[in-house]
Design a protein around this motif. Sequence first.
Motif, PDB file in Angstrom:
ATOM      1  N   GLY A  76      -2.378  -3.801   6.126  1.00 56.88           N
ATOM      2  CA  GLY A  76      -1.797  -3.030   5.038  1.00 56.88           C
ATOM      3  C   GLY A  76      -2.081  -1.550   5.233  1.00 56.88           C
ATOM      4  O   GLY A  76      -2.112  -1.052   6.359  1.00 56.88           O
ATOM      5  N   LEU A  77      -2.312  -0.829   4.142  1.00 55.90           N
ATOM      6  CA  LEU A  77      -2.659   0.589   4.229  1.00 55.90           C
ATOM      7  C   LEU A  77      -4.170   0.740   4.183  1.00 55.90           C
ATOM      8  O   LEU A  77      -4.825   0.231   3.274  1.00 55.90           O
ATOM      9  N   LEU A  83      -1.887  -3.424   0.105  1.00 58.22           N
ATOM     10  CA  LEU A  83      -1.010  -4.210   0.984  1.00 58.22           C
ATOM     11  C   LEU A  83      -1.752  -5.035   2.031  1.00 58.22           C
ATOM     12  O   LEU A  83      -1.169  -5.432   3.046  1.00 58.22           O
ATOM     13  N   LEU A  84      -3.029  -5.329   1.811  1.00 58.10           N
ATOM     14  CA  LEU A  84      -3.786  -6.131   2.769  1.00 58.10           C
ATOM     15  C   LEU A  84      -3.124  -7.496   2.941  1.00 58.10           C
ATOM     16  O   LEU A  84      -2.884  -8.214   1.982  1.00 58.10           O
ATOM     17  N   SER A 114       5.305   5.275  -1.952  1.00 61.31           N
ATOM     18  CA  SER A 114       4.263   5.316  -2.972  1.00 61.31           C
ATOM     19  C   SER A 114       4.141   6.735  -3.504  1.00 61.31           C
ATOM     20  O   SER A 114       4.115   7.692  -2.729  1.00 61.31           O
ATOM     21  N   GLY A 115       4.020   6.848  -4.807  1.00 60.67           N
ATOM     22  CA  GLY A 115       3.833   8.158  -5.419  1.00 60.67           C
ATOM     23  C   GLY A 115       2.396   8.459  -5.776  1.00 60.67           C
ATOM     24  O   GLY A 115       2.095   9.515  -6.340  1.00 60.67           O
ATOM     25  N   ASP A 116       1.480   7.540  -5.435  1.00 61.41           N
ATOM     26  CA  ASP A 116       0.071   7.732  -5.776  1.00 61.41           C
ATOM     27  C   ASP A 116      -0.848   7.499  -4.561  1.00 61.41           C
ATOM     28  O   ASP A 116      -1.860   6.837  -4.656  1.00 61.41           O
ATOM     29  N   ARG A 117      -0.402   8.028  -3.428  1.00 61.15           N
ATOM     30  CA  ARG A 117      -1.173   7.960  -2.172  1.00 61.15           C
ATOM     31  C   ARG A 117      -1.460   6.532  -1.723  1.00 61.15           C
ATOM     32  O   ARG A 117      -2.524   6.221  -1.200  1.00 61.15           O
ATOM     33  N   TRP A 168       3.511   0.593  -4.751  1.00 59.86           N
ATOM     34  CA  TRP A 168       4.656   0.811  -3.870  1.00 59.86           C
ATOM     35  C   TRP A 168       5.958   0.359  -4.519  1.00 59.86           C
ATOM     36  O   TRP A 168       5.957  -0.515  -5.383  1.00 59.86           O
ATOM     37  N   GLN A 169       7.042   0.941  -4.046  1.00 56.89           N
ATOM     38  CA  GLN A 169       8.372   0.466  -4.381  1.00 56.89           C
ATOM     39  C   GLN A 169       9.175   0.387  -3.085  1.00 56.89           C
ATOM     40  O   GLN A 169       8.963   1.185  -2.158  1.00 56.89           O
TER      41      GLN A 169
END
Length: 283
Positions: free
Chosen positions: A108-109, A124-125, A153-156, A160-161
């Motif tokens: 993920g991230l 996103l793991l 993502s708008g929050d680092r 997510w969308q």
Amino acid sequence: MIRKLAIALLLLAGCGGEDEKTFADVPRPDPGPVHVHGLGINPADGALFIATHTGLYRVGADVQKAQRVGESFQDTMGFTILGPDRFLGSGHPDVNEAIERNLPPHLGLIESSDAGESWRNVSLLGEADCHVLRFAGERVYCYDASNDRLLASGDRGRSWQELAKPGPLIDLVVAPSRPGRLIVTTPGGLFESVDSGASWRQVSDAAALLAWPELDRLYLVAGGGQVFASPDGGRTLQHRGEVGGEPAAFLAVDAGDLYVALHDGTIKRSADGAATWTVRSRP
């Protein structure tokens, strides 16, 4: 694939006697920075970082030889630098770490706040493998190659969308000072969005790696190593130079300072906007 390998290794370890070494005890040869996925310059010290299939490497500002960062052989597929010593990544875990921590195949991230020495999961793991990872302000973009989806993502990277996309992505860049304007390359060509990925229009047939350091200077490096600059978001291309090989990763620090990783792991640098190139590091 990683889970199957982990199970096989655990079974092998269980077949030996108490004095036999486990897989984690066996030293692994360091392949060096080959199979490069991403490049970045750390603002903290000017060092070049090379994200590869078998770990993260650092090239100091005054040296050419790359040194492994930490002991992990993590496959860092997506990589970008947020700020001094702060990195974002994605990809697949080191096999030893996957066994020890029971990690899924997709990380993920992930984020590092110590220049790649350690990483923590952000989101996103087990769900995403970001082959393309870009940020602009608080906004982060991820092309999840494992599921062929473009995420924003708008929050680092905490939530997510999914966005529309014009096809499987080769690369993505965000317009300087305009985080809602995106350009992507796909096998079908170059596409632009001016509404944060809600809609797309084709700009040209070009399929290349991208770098966008200034609004009027978009760079493209083609599969044959030809480098082009565009003053208008890819509509017109001006041939700038040749890197002398097939590119694997592309980075622009500013309009004049560019880096390209070749498929053999050689890193080249241009200090004159892609007109000439010199070797920055060899594997």
